[in-house]
Design a protein around this motif. Structure first.
Motif, PDB file in Angstrom:
ATOM      1  N   UNK A 106     -19.705  12.219  -6.265  1.00  0.00           N
ATOM      2  CA  UNK A 106     -19.138  11.339  -5.529  1.00  0.00           C
ATOM      3  C   UNK A 106     -17.763  10.656  -6.106  1.00  0.00           C
ATOM      4  N   UNK A 107     -18.107  10.460  -7.689  1.00  0.00           N
ATOM      5  CA  UNK A 107     -16.857   9.658  -8.357  1.00  0.00           C
ATOM      6  C   UNK A 107     -15.872  10.897  -8.619  1.00  0.00           C
ATOM      7  N   UNK A 108     -16.014  11.998  -8.927  1.00  0.00           N
ATOM      8  CA  UNK A 108     -15.095  13.056  -9.011  1.00  0.00           C
ATOM      9  C   UNK A 108     -14.288  13.383  -7.925  1.00  0.00           C
ATOM     10  N   UNK A 109     -14.892  13.153  -6.610  1.00  0.00           N
ATOM     11  CA  UNK A 109     -14.329  13.461  -5.321  1.00  0.00           C
ATOM     12  C   UNK A 109     -13.281  12.282  -5.218  1.00  0.00           C
ATOM     13  N   UNK A 110     -13.779  11.067  -5.313  1.00  0.00           N
ATOM     14  CA  UNK A 110     -12.854   9.928  -5.263  1.00  0.00           C
ATOM     15  C   UNK A 110     -11.675  10.050  -6.041  1.00  0.00           C
ATOM     16  N   UNK A 111     -12.023  10.427  -7.215  1.00  0.00           N
ATOM     17  CA  UNK A 111     -10.812  10.711  -8.241  1.00  0.00           C
ATOM     18  C   UNK A 111      -9.750  11.489  -7.791  1.00  0.00           C
ATOM     19  N   UNK A 112     -10.312  12.844  -7.549  1.00  0.00           N
ATOM     20  CA  UNK A 112      -9.567  13.954  -6.860  1.00  0.00           C
ATOM     21  C   UNK A 112      -8.741  13.401  -5.745  1.00  0.00           C
ATOM     22  N   UNK A 113      -9.338  12.654  -5.015  1.00  0.00           N
ATOM     23  CA  UNK A 113      -8.507  12.103  -3.854  1.00  0.00           C
ATOM     24  C   UNK A 113      -7.358  11.334  -4.334  1.00  0.00           C
ATOM     25  N   UNK A 114      -7.510  10.315  -5.065  1.00  0.00           N
ATOM     26  CA  UNK A 114      -6.738   9.594  -5.741  1.00  0.00           C
ATOM     27  C   UNK A 114      -5.314  10.463  -6.483  1.00  0.00           C
ATOM     28  N   UNK A 115      -5.847  11.229  -7.048  1.00  0.00           N
ATOM     29  CA  UNK A 115      -4.851  12.076  -7.900  1.00  0.00           C
ATOM     30  C   UNK A 115      -3.932  12.885  -6.841  1.00  0.00           C
ATOM     31  N   UNK A 116      -4.457  13.720  -5.970  1.00  0.00           N
ATOM     32  CA  UNK A 116      -4.045  14.540  -5.151  1.00  0.00           C
ATOM     33  C   UNK A 116      -3.224  13.766  -4.147  1.00  0.00           C
ATOM     34  N   UNK A 117      -3.602  12.830  -3.624  1.00  0.00           N
ATOM     35  CA  UNK A 117      -3.109  11.887  -2.688  1.00  0.00           C
ATOM     36  C   UNK A 117      -1.652  11.389  -3.306  1.00  0.00           C
ATOM     37  N   UNK A 118      -1.486  10.999  -4.421  1.00  0.00           N
ATOM     38  CA  UNK A 118      -0.554  10.457  -5.231  1.00  0.00           C
ATOM     39  C   UNK A 118       0.612  11.617  -5.080  1.00  0.00           C
ATOM     40  N   UNK A 119       0.358  12.818  -5.189  1.00  0.00           N
ATOM     41  CA  UNK A 119       1.261  14.045  -5.345  1.00  0.00           C
ATOM     42  C   UNK A 119       1.825  14.145  -3.810  1.00  0.00           C
ATOM     43  N   UNK A 120       0.789  13.982  -2.751  1.00  0.00           N
ATOM     44  CA  UNK A 120       1.307  14.140  -1.569  1.00  0.00           C
ATOM     45  C   UNK A 120       2.170  13.181  -1.027  1.00  0.00           C
ATOM     46  N   UNK A 121       1.959  11.780  -1.633  1.00  0.00           N
ATOM     47  CA  UNK A 121       2.904  10.803  -1.181  1.00  0.00           C
ATOM     48  C   UNK A 121       4.364  11.074  -1.846  1.00  0.00           C
ATOM     49  N   UNK A 122       4.173  11.414  -3.218  1.00  0.00           N
ATOM     50  CA  UNK A 122       5.251  11.421  -4.086  1.00  0.00           C
ATOM     51  C   UNK A 122       6.040  12.745  -3.691  1.00  0.00           C
ATOM     52  N   UNK A 123       5.518  13.808  -3.131  1.00  0.00           N
ATOM     53  CA  UNK A 123       6.019  15.142  -2.859  1.00  0.00           C
ATOM     54  C   UNK A 123       6.512  15.883  -4.015  1.00  0.00           C
ATOM     55  N   UNK A 124       5.774  15.814  -4.975  1.00  0.00           N
ATOM     56  CA  UNK A 124       5.751  16.391  -6.194  1.00  0.00           C
ATOM     57  C   UNK A 124       5.542  18.246  -5.891  1.00  0.00           C
ATOM     58  N   UNK A 125       4.209  18.506  -6.125  1.00  0.00           N
ATOM     59  CA  UNK A 125       3.891  20.108  -6.202  1.00  0.00           C
ATOM     60  C   UNK A 125       2.878  20.271  -5.163  1.00  0.00           C
ATOM     61  N   UNK A 126       2.398  19.216  -4.530  1.00  0.00           N
ATOM     62  CA  UNK A 126       1.103  19.464  -3.780  1.00  0.00           C
ATOM     63  C   UNK A 126       1.421  19.009  -2.096  1.00  0.00           C
ATOM     64  N   UNK A 127       1.188  19.936  -1.296  1.00  0.00           N
ATOM     65  CA  UNK A 127       0.978  19.229   0.297  1.00  0.00           C
ATOM     66  C   UNK A 127      -0.438  18.947   0.407  1.00  0.00           C
ATOM     67  N   UNK A 128      -0.547  18.318   1.670  1.00  0.00           N
ATOM     68  CA  UNK A 128      -1.454  17.850   2.193  1.00  0.00           C
ATOM     69  C   UNK A 128      -2.562  19.014   2.274  1.00  0.00           C
ATOM     70  N   UNK A 129      -2.121  20.013   2.721  1.00  0.00           N
ATOM     71  CA  UNK A 129      -2.942  21.196   3.032  1.00  0.00           C
ATOM     72  C   UNK A 129      -3.598  21.847   1.782  1.00  0.00           C
ATOM     73  N   UNK A 130      -2.604  21.993   0.631  1.00  0.00           N
ATOM     74  CA  UNK A 130      -3.390  22.270  -0.576  1.00  0.00           C
ATOM     75  C   UNK A 130      -4.185  21.641  -1.118  1.00  0.00           C
TER      76      UNK A 130
END
Length: 201
Positions: free
Chosen positions: A157-181
């Motif tokens: 659970x902790x890892x999934x929340x951490x991944x959400x936070x990290x990936x979500x940042x990149x989706x918002x910042x439009x760096x290298x990761x899309x929502x789909x990825x």
């Protein structure tokens, strides 16, 4: 003197105005004058209801946390079984895209964690409610024989929340990761962690 209902309505109006300004200008650049202009009132009205701007910011953050967590809980727990619940939970933890208003608002407060001690309770609530929800779903899935957890539920659970936070940042910042990825990566980790290869975005 304004009546209680009028006061509540005015405070809500100022709360909406503060949200809009924070999303437009950023938390660090938001001033009393900006909020007053957005709400169409004098600056004195803002300071009458909120003596300190941080008090208003605290409410904006707390309200965003409540909306985010409540929406996730409702979307998850209305599903038929733990596998469907986990899939819904994984999807709801990510921004819908760079313009996801609620997620953008939450991310505005994230870099301020050290400077804004007054937000600590809301930060703990945001993290704790998400982790607890994952634990609940993972444990139910294991008890029903749908999941074979490869690590303790709390750790997954902790890892999934951490991944959400990290990936979500990149989706918002439009760096290298899309929502789909980001969604594919989350589901991939969840499938490994639960030994459930049927999990898919």
């Amino acid at each position: 003197m304004a009546r209680p209902k009028q006061q509540d309505a005015r405070r809500e109006e100022l709360l909406r105005a503060a949200r809009a300004v924070i999303l437009t200008r950023g938390l660090n650049s938001t001033r009393v004058r900006d909020i007053a202009d957005q709400a169409g009132v004098a600056t004195g009205t803002v300071t009458y209801y909120f003596r300190e701007l941080d008090e208003l910011f605290d409410l904006v953050f707390a309200e965003a946390v409540e909306r985010f967590c409540t929406a996730r809980e409702h979307d998850t727990l209305t599903r038929a079984n733990p596998r469907e619940q986990l899939a819904a939970l994984l999807r709801s933890g990510l921004p819908s895209g760079p313009d996801d208003e609620l997620c953008c608002l939450l991310y505005e407060f994230s870099p301020q964690a050290r400077q804004r001690a007054s937000d600590a309770a809301s930060r703990r609530e945001l993290y704790g409610r998400q982790v607890d929800l994952y634990i609940r779903v993972l444990t139910a899935g294991q008890e029903e024989g749908r999941f074979r957890l490869q690590r303790p539920a709390a750790e997954i659970a902790a890892n999934l929340v951490a991944l959400e936070d990290a990936y979500g940042y990149h989706v918002i910042a439009q760096t290298f990761m899309t929502r789909q990825t980001a969604e594919q990566h989350l589901f991939g980790y969840a499938a490994l962690a639960t030994a459930d290869s049927s999990l898919a975005p």
